[in-house]
Design a protein around this motif. Structure first.
Motif, PDB file in Angstrom:
ATOM      1  N   ASP A 102       0.636  -1.269   0.058  1.00  0.00           N
ATOM      2  CA  ASP A 102       0.253   0.053   0.061  1.00  0.00           C
ATOM      3  C   ASP A 102       0.901   1.186  -0.117  1.00  0.00           C
ATOM      4  O   ASP A 102       1.651   1.802   1.058  1.00  0.00           O
ATOM      5  CB  ASP A 102      -0.843  -0.017   1.304  1.00  0.00           C
ATOM      6  N   PRO A 103       1.066   2.059  -1.133  1.00  0.00           N
ATOM      7  CA  PRO A 103       1.858   3.043  -1.274  1.00  0.00           C
ATOM      8  C   PRO A 103       1.183   4.132  -0.457  1.00  0.00           C
ATOM      9  O   PRO A 103       2.194   5.279  -0.173  1.00  0.00           O
ATOM     10  CB  PRO A 103       1.897   3.551  -2.540  1.00  0.00           C
ATOM     11  N   ALA A 104       0.209   4.254   0.140  1.00  0.00           N
ATOM     12  CA  ALA A 104      -0.294   5.186   0.763  1.00  0.00           C
ATOM     13  C   ALA A 104      -0.166   5.072   2.239  1.00  0.00           C
ATOM     14  O   ALA A 104      -0.794   5.753   3.220  1.00  0.00           O
ATOM     15  CB  ALA A 104      -1.589   5.684   0.639  1.00  0.00           C
ATOM     16  N   VAL A 105       0.426   3.920   2.808  1.00  0.00           N
ATOM     17  CA  VAL A 105       0.640   3.726   4.072  1.00  0.00           C
ATOM     18  C   VAL A 105       2.489   3.937   4.328  1.00  0.00           C
ATOM     19  O   VAL A 105       3.179   3.413   3.770  1.00  0.00           O
ATOM     20  CB  VAL A 105       0.587   2.182   4.637  1.00  0.00           C
ATOM     21  N   HIS A 106       2.594   4.622   5.371  1.00  0.00           N
ATOM     22  CA  HIS A 106       3.858   4.936   6.032  1.00  0.00           C
ATOM     23  C   HIS A 106       4.142   4.673   7.421  1.00  0.00           C
ATOM     24  O   HIS A 106       3.394   4.808   8.173  1.00  0.00           O
ATOM     25  CB  HIS A 106       4.115   6.568   5.621  1.00  0.00           C
TER      26      HIS A 106
END
Length: 270
Positions: free
Chosen positions: A96-100
């Protein structure tokens, strides 16, 4: 009510020491998943359609998974000081690229957000803290940083174990333990807990130090601290995922003992 920093250090040891992590992890996997899911649903109900959400003390990223199931668009940031938790959460959400996932503590939030390679948000519409305030080394500073990183209209929603009001309530909570080790774990969490008055004072002081105008609501019981028959609870109940999360929580045979010893706190910036 938490008396000193030693209480927080002792409570935190159950998540830091290898010989204790299996106890805390086993208990939390069994007993707190319902509370975690409900916290996610209520957080999104209190601050609908957030662009950015921060999970303080994210552990292995379970709450972030709950949030993603309800909100496909928000950028989600998890923060945790334990390397094992950061690794587990990073692996869980690698696709998930929108999770950091960041390493650090609430008290040192600016440093965590300045980490090399982090290109996520610095301000958040929703900040969540689920069952870990008692582990913080300096709760007032951690809350000050959380408030300082709320955007306009942002909400901090905090759920934590409440200091028991009497011996019967303490015994009811400790009865959730299935082993002597789990009972010791719960006893240390209670020693690091706050009552309504102390947490309300802590939040208001943190907000004042952050220089942020806020409204604060701290209570026990109800739906996010609101009586079930109130207009506020009715509005929350109608939000996506809340009724389902409440039903799952109420189906848990130990839900009453948990709900009786939980504090709900909301802090909102206008």
């Amino acid at each position: 009510m938490r008396g000193d920093d030693a209480s927080g250090a002792t409570a935190q040891s159950w998540f830091v020491r290898a010989d204790r992590r299996s106890v805390s992890g086993g208990f939390d996997d069994r007993e707190t998943a319902g509370s975690r899911r409900l916290t996610g649903a209520l957080g999104l109900a209190l601050r609908p359609s957030p662009a950015a959400v921060l999970d303080l003390g994210c552990g292995g990223g379970e709450l972030i998974s709950d949030l993603r199931a309800l909100d496909r668009d928000a950028v989600l940031v998890g923060l945790d000081p334990a390397p094992e938790a950061v690794s587990a959460a990073s692996t869980r959400h690698a696709a998930d690229p929108a999770v950091h996932i960041l390493a650090g503590t609430a008290e040192e939030l600016p440093e965590a957000l300045a980490a090399p390679g982090y290109d996520g948000p610095r301000r958040f519409d929703l900040v969540l803290c689920h069952l870990n305030l008692g582990l913080w080394s300096d709760p007032q500073e951690g809350l000050r940083q959380a408030v300082a990183h709320l955007g306009e209209g942002g909400t901090l929603y905090l759920v934590d174990v409440a200091a028991p009001e009497d011996a019967a309530e303490r015994d009811r909570f400790l009865a959730l333990a299935r082993t002597p080790q789990e009972r010791a774990y719960l006893s240390d969490q209670l020693a690091a807990s706050y009552d309504v008055t102390a947490l309300d004072r802590l939040l208001r002081r943190a907000a004042a130090e952050a220089g942020a105008p806020t409204t604060v609501h701290v209570a026990r019981g109800g739906l996010a601290g609101h009586p079930y028959d109130s207009a506020a609870a009715a509005e929350l109940w109608s939000a996506p995922g809340v009724a389902q999360a409440v039903a799952a929580f109420d189906h848990d045979e130990a839900a009453a003992a948990k709900a009786d010893t939980v504090l709900y706190a909301q802090l909102r910036r206008p």
